[in-house]
Design an enzyme around this catalytic site. Structure first.
Site: not given
Length: 531
Positions: A217, A275
């Site tokens: 993330d 990401e």
């Protein structure tokens, strides 16, 4: 037998299949919204385990689970209080182990979300930091600073939060702490050795249990530049734009990814995908160097409207970056943070036709594909009343910025909500009655359904020899509003028609089409595969 930092016994060595991830079909599960086993209205790990037969039938190679760790749920799990335990809302570590074992038994890999940029403000470290004095070792694990202006009453710099408002919150003793997202998500300081060691400890904890990899993330975050200089006020969002934005993509982030890669290299057959919201192609390629990430999420298709010329440009640019780095491309059309494809392409029957067409384009491309749960059912966004919304972005930036509309639970069976998702009629987000014809049960027996299209496309992708012929794309000449490409020499041909008229297809045998052909021609808003 060697034990990891977390003390978990490492399972027997798995026989590696080199680079299994490079062309895998991953299936993202938003854990809250997939299947509820204990009737509390929220999805959980046992619910996922109960649906592994469906995922095997769909033909996916691997799962990506969104966070299921201990959390006060200010951002639905992306505010992690303990990254090495399961939140009771989702089950137990035993439930996780059972899910992992059964998934592996069915030939399905399992990857999990890693949230390294920040913790919850309920994490033990942050509680200790709040109780400690400025300049203490406890505060050094986070980004605490004195304020600017008289009495330090102004934030240390002008950074804004992705969720709206200043990226700084003041504490009672006058200092400020950084949070690039919600104020309940304080950013960690990776210049601190404790923080780096703890990340390694988390990696080994899950790898020792047998996970196959991580989705990282905010993979372009974590590192903060010395001095924390002001950002260009015109910069916004997740970084990666044309304006100066020191919040993201600082050069120091690569040392963190190199550390992660060193750990992964000790566990054969594991991988990481980041990401990475970085649009500069040279800078994006740095994340894919041989000692960093295996894959980086590519959001170009998500950000491109339904137009053949724009899509072709997005595809060509998406292939160029990983190839320059000696890596593999990724493709995705949706996830838990963006509008569902059907709604993004206009909604209704037209939006569904276009979403089906782009599913064939995506699955025809070389590289890894990430599907989002419910995408294979053709689910649209749900127009929720403001009182039903739970996303912190809806509260801080307004309902139009909320992400709940694409997170409504999966419809499995029956004719009324909750459609088999839960035994509890009150699900964490309300389900619309009009989804009765979109359930898995309804679509499984319909050869023309969107679910049947995905099942067939995934099967052909995995078994047809035309998918094993090279990874270069050869583009055909095509009418305005259309394109066609071939994978390598003698490989699969994919044609897309975004125009308002039917068109002649390239020569070949049609394997699959997203809409029925019209007198042998490709209909508007459609795609087809040929050999």
């Amino acid at each position: 037998m060697r034990r990891g930092v977390a003390g978990q016994r490492r399972p027997p060595e798995r026989r590696p299949r080199p680079s299994w991830w490079r062309d895998a079909v991953f299936y993202q599960i938003y854990v809250r919204s997939f299947a509820d086993s204990d009737a509390d209205g929220v999805g959980d790990l046992e619910g996922i385990r109960g649906k592994l037969g469906y995922l095997e039938l769909l033909g996916v190679d691997a799962l990506w689970l969104t966070p299921f760790y201990r959390s006060p749920m200010a951002d639905h799990g992306y505010d992690v209080a303990d990254p090495r335990d399961v939140d009771p809302l989702f089950g137990t570590l035993g439930d996780f182990d059972a899910l992992l074992t059964e998934a592996h038994g069915r030939g399905i890999k399992l990857t999990v979300d890693l949230v390294p940029n920040h913790t919850s403000n309920q994490h033990a470290w942050f509680k200790s930091a709040m109780a400690a004095a400025p300049g203490s070792p406890e505060r050094d694990r986070y980004v605490f600073r004195d304020g600017r202006g008289p009495g330090g009453a102004e934030p240390p710099n002008n950074w804004v939060s992705v969720f709206g408002g200043p990226a700084w919150t003041r504490v009672p003793d006058g200092q400020w702490y950084l949070h690039l997202f919600a104020q309940q998500q304080p950013d960690l300081n990776y210049a601190n050795a404790d923080v780096r060691y703890d990340l390694e400890r988390t990696l080994r904890f899950w790898l020792d249990r047998g996970v196959d990899g991580f989705r990282i993330d905010v993979g372009h975050g974590m590192a903060k530049p010395p001095g924390l200089p002001d950002m260009d006020p015109r910069a916004a969002g997740w970084g990666g734009g044309e304006h100066y934005d020191p919040r993201f993509d600082d050069d120091g982030v690569h040392e963190i990814h190199q550390m992660i890669r060193k750990v992964l290299d000790e566990y054969p057959d594991t991988m990481a995908v980041g990401e990475i919201w970085v649009h500069d192609e040279e800078r994006l390629a740095r994340y894919l160097r041989p000692d960093e990430l295996h894959l980086a999420f590519n959001f170009r298709l998500v950000l491109t409207h339904f137009d053949a010329d724009a899509m072709r440009t997005a595809i060509e640019r998406s292939l160029a970056v990983p190839r320059a780095a000696g890596a593999w491309a990724t493709w995705t059309l949706s996830n838990h943070d963006v509008w569902r494809t059907v709604s993004r392409y206009g909604g209704g029957a037209a939006g569904l036709r276009r979403a089906r067409a782009m599913a064939l384009v995506e699955l025809a491309l070389p590289g890894a594909v990430y599907l989002y749960n419910g995408e294979e059912l053709g689910l649209p966004n749900v127009d929720l009343p403001i009182e039903a919304m739970e996303d912190p972005r809806a509260r801080t930036q307004g309902p139009e910025f909320g992400r709940d509309a694409e997170r409504v639970p999966m419809p499995w069976e029956g004719t009324l909500p909750p459609f088999g998702f839960s035994r509890n009629p009150r699900t964490w987000l309300p389900m619309p009655p009009e989804w009765a014809e979109l359930t898995v049960e309804h679509q499984l027996e319909d050869a023309a359904s969107t679910l049947s299209l995905y099942r067939r496309a995934v099967e052909v992708r995995k078994t047809h020899p035309a998918f094993g012929v090279g990874d270069e794309l050869e583009w055909y000449g095509a009418p305005a509003g259309c394109f066609a490409f071939r994978r390598g020499r003698g490989g699969l041909i994919c044609a897309l028609n975004t125009s308002a008229s039917s068109i002649a297809l390239p020569p070949g045998e049609v394997l699959l089409s997203s809409s029925p052909l019209v007198d042998g021609r490709l209909a508007p808003d459609s795609a087809a595969w040929l050999v």
